[in-house]
Design an enzyme around this catalytic site. Structure first.
Site, PDB file in Angstrom:
ATOM      1  N   ALA A  34      42.337  27.233  40.257  1.00  7.75           N
ATOM      2  CA  ALA A  34      41.698  26.306  39.303  1.00  7.75           C
ATOM      3  C   ALA A  34      40.194  26.179  39.505  1.00  7.75           C
ATOM      4  O   ALA A  34      39.587  25.233  39.027  1.00  7.75           O
ATOM      5  CB  ALA A  34      42.353  24.934  39.413  1.00  7.75           C
ATOM      6  N   ARG A  41      37.876  28.054  38.224  1.00  9.03           N
ATOM      7  CA  ARG A  41      37.169  28.386  36.986  1.00  9.03           C
ATOM      8  C   ARG A  41      38.182  28.767  35.915  1.00  9.03           C
ATOM      9  O   ARG A  41      39.385  28.795  36.145  1.00  9.03           O
ATOM     10  CB  ARG A  41      36.187  29.531  37.231  1.00  9.03           C
ATOM     11  N   GLY A  42      37.680  29.050  34.732  1.00  8.03           N
ATOM     12  CA  GLY A  42      38.517  29.588  33.671  1.00  8.03           C
ATOM     13  C   GLY A  42      39.619  28.657  33.190  1.00  8.03           C
ATOM     14  O   GLY A  42      39.439  27.434  33.097  1.00  8.03           O
ATOM     15  N   ILE A  43      40.769  29.226  32.894  1.00 10.05           N
ATOM     16  CA  ILE A  43      41.882  28.478  32.319  1.00 10.05           C
ATOM     17  C   ILE A  43      42.395  27.417  33.281  1.00 10.05           C
ATOM     18  O   ILE A  43      42.683  26.286  32.878  1.00 10.05           O
ATOM     19  CB  ILE A  43      43.014  29.444  31.921  1.00 10.05           C
ATOM     20  N   GLY A  44      42.508  27.759  34.558  1.00  9.96           N
ATOM     21  CA  GLY A  44      42.993  26.785  35.535  1.00  9.96           C
ATOM     22  C   GLY A  44      42.127  25.547  35.589  1.00  9.96           C
ATOM     23  O   GLY A  44      42.628  24.413  35.595  1.00  9.96           O
ATOM     24  N   ASP A 101      45.007  30.660  49.725  1.00  7.65           N
ATOM     25  CA  ASP A 101      45.351  31.997  49.258  1.00  7.65           C
ATOM     26  C   ASP A 101      46.859  31.964  49.026  1.00  7.65           C
ATOM     27  O   ASP A 101      47.621  31.791  49.980  1.00  7.65           O
ATOM     28  CB  ASP A 101      44.982  33.036  50.322  1.00  7.65           C
ATOM     29  N   TYR A 115      50.501  46.089  36.234  1.00  8.65           N
ATOM     30  CA  TYR A 115      50.127  44.733  35.820  1.00  8.65           C
ATOM     31  C   TYR A 115      51.260  44.065  35.051  1.00  8.65           C
ATOM     32  O   TYR A 115      51.542  42.878  35.243  1.00  8.65           O
ATOM     33  CB  TYR A 115      48.864  44.785  34.965  1.00  8.65           C
TER      34      TYR A 115
END
Length: 397
Positions: free
Chosen positions: A13, A15-18, A69, A163
């Site tokens: 969380a 950055r970005g969507i989190g 991690d 992926y």
């Protein structure tokens, strides 16, 4: 319902969507555990768990940043213990941490393969496993995995099988755990974007130009909020898509979610969703000969300039079905640029398989290389596909 006083454990969380999901919950006064590795600034990506925590507090929530991690069981357990000690429990888990590499089998080294499996599938399983004993005590417990609907269509495996396996592993966790913990009232669902979401990671991979074809993380965070505020016993085992969720809540105009509102109806679809328009223009080959194809490529040649070569820096190989001389190339990398029959002198950066109608549709803008890349119709990397698309948009054929 509201998320006021609820405790959310969110992996990745920083950055970005989190982070967007964390900030959306913070507006209600939620407690947020930011579980991510970024204790120190990344050389190419903005933010740390501490700067993200400051934003959460500024938005109205409480925050506990934890260095985690998700591959390390002890680090996850320590963060879970700290969350329970600080906030008295855990109500919601958002498994957002993920690693991505859109390469085919031969181009995927095993170190990267292991990284994707360890973070995506194993990390989701581990975080969920250690939080579930606490979720069982919550009055409205949720697990939300940021992963796609399970779709066994082969074209979602061919271009990036490693992926795909890793992301589907997250979705399989949701599928199994939804059934396993239904009696405990724990809702387990997945959420996936309809279009590409522009984040710092996407910008690093594809450049700033991709923002024009993407939405902001806000649409995903709004969708997550709507899911996480539903009664858990009546909302489990679903593969949600962000656009469908917000529309069901009455949000009919999605223009404000686009990074470029003027381009809100020309966005790049995210992979794994068959209903997305990723195969526009494909049909049975029209009757066509080499002379017609040569005429098309000659027209392209007239629009190649040194500036185009400087900006694109890629060689494209086209395989046109339904004709005898099926291989053609477009060199926007070397010298002054060139086109021709056969293979290019060096290794192409991008390979495209299409029929003649699709070639014409591509040049008119209705068949998009960036969208086709997601299904394996275009092979190479997303940036080269986007560079081709940008060049095509300047053509007046």
């Amino acid at each position: 319902m509201s998320l006021a006083g609820r405790t959310l454990f969110i992996s990745g969380a920083t950055r970005g969507i989190g982070k967007a999901i964390a900030l959306r919950a913070a507006k209600d006064g939620a407690n947020i555990i930011i579980a991510a590795k970024s204790a120190q600034p990344h050389p190419k990506l903005p933010g740390t768990i501490y700067t993200a925590a400051e934003e959460v507090v500024a938005a109205g929530g409480k925050c506990l940043p934890c260095v985690v991690d998700v591959r390390e069981e002890k680090q996850v357990q320590d963060a879970v213990d700290a969350a329970v000690k600080t906030f008295g429990g855990i109500d919601i888990v958002v498994n957002n941490a993920s690693a991505i590499q859109l390469t085919d089998t031969l181009a995927t080294d095993m170190k990267r393969y292991d990284l994707m499996q360890s973070i995506n599938a194993r990390g989701t399983f581990l975080v969920s496993k250690l939080c579930i004993p606490h979720l069982k005590k919550s009055p409205n417990p949720h697990i939300l995995n940021l992963s796609p609907p399970l779709n066994m269509s082969k074209h979602w495996f061919r271009p990036h099988v490693a992926y795909t396996i890793a992301k589907y592993g997250m979705s399989m966790c949701a599928l199994g755990m939804a059934e396993e913990f239904a009696a405990d009232g724990i809702a387990v669902n997945t959420l996936w974007p309809r279009t590409v979401i522009f984040t710092a990671a996407i910008e690093m991979l594809t450049g700033t130009d991709s923002a024009r074809y993407a939405r902001k993380p806000d649409i995903v965070s709004d969708a997550a909020y709507f899911i996480l505020t539903k009664p858990s016993r009546s909302c489990t085992g679903n593969f949600f898509v962000d656009e469908d969720v917000v529309k069901a809540e009455g949000v009919t105009d999605l223009t404000h979610y686009a990074c470029d509102p003027s381009n809100a109806h020309d966005l790049m679809p995210d992979p794994f969703l068959d209903e997305a328009p990723v195969d526009q223009g494909h049909s049975k080959s029209a009757e066509v000969g080499t002379a017609q194809i040569e005429k098309v490529f000659s027209s392209i040649q007239r629009h190649i300039t040194p500036e185009v070569v400087k900006n694109v820096q890629a060689v494209y190989q086209f395989q046109i079905s339904g004709v005898e001389d099926s291989l053609w190339y477009l060199d926007l990398k070397n010298g002054n640029g060139s086109v021709g029959k056969g293979k290019p002198e060096g290794k192409p950066d991008c390979k495209i398989a299409m029929d003649f109608k699709s070639l014409l549709d591509m040049l008119s803008g209705t068949w998009k290389p960036s969208a086709a890349f997601m299904t394996g119709k275009v092979r190479g990397n997303l940036q080269t596909a986007m560079n081709l698309e940008k060049f095509i948009s300047t053509l007046k054929l």
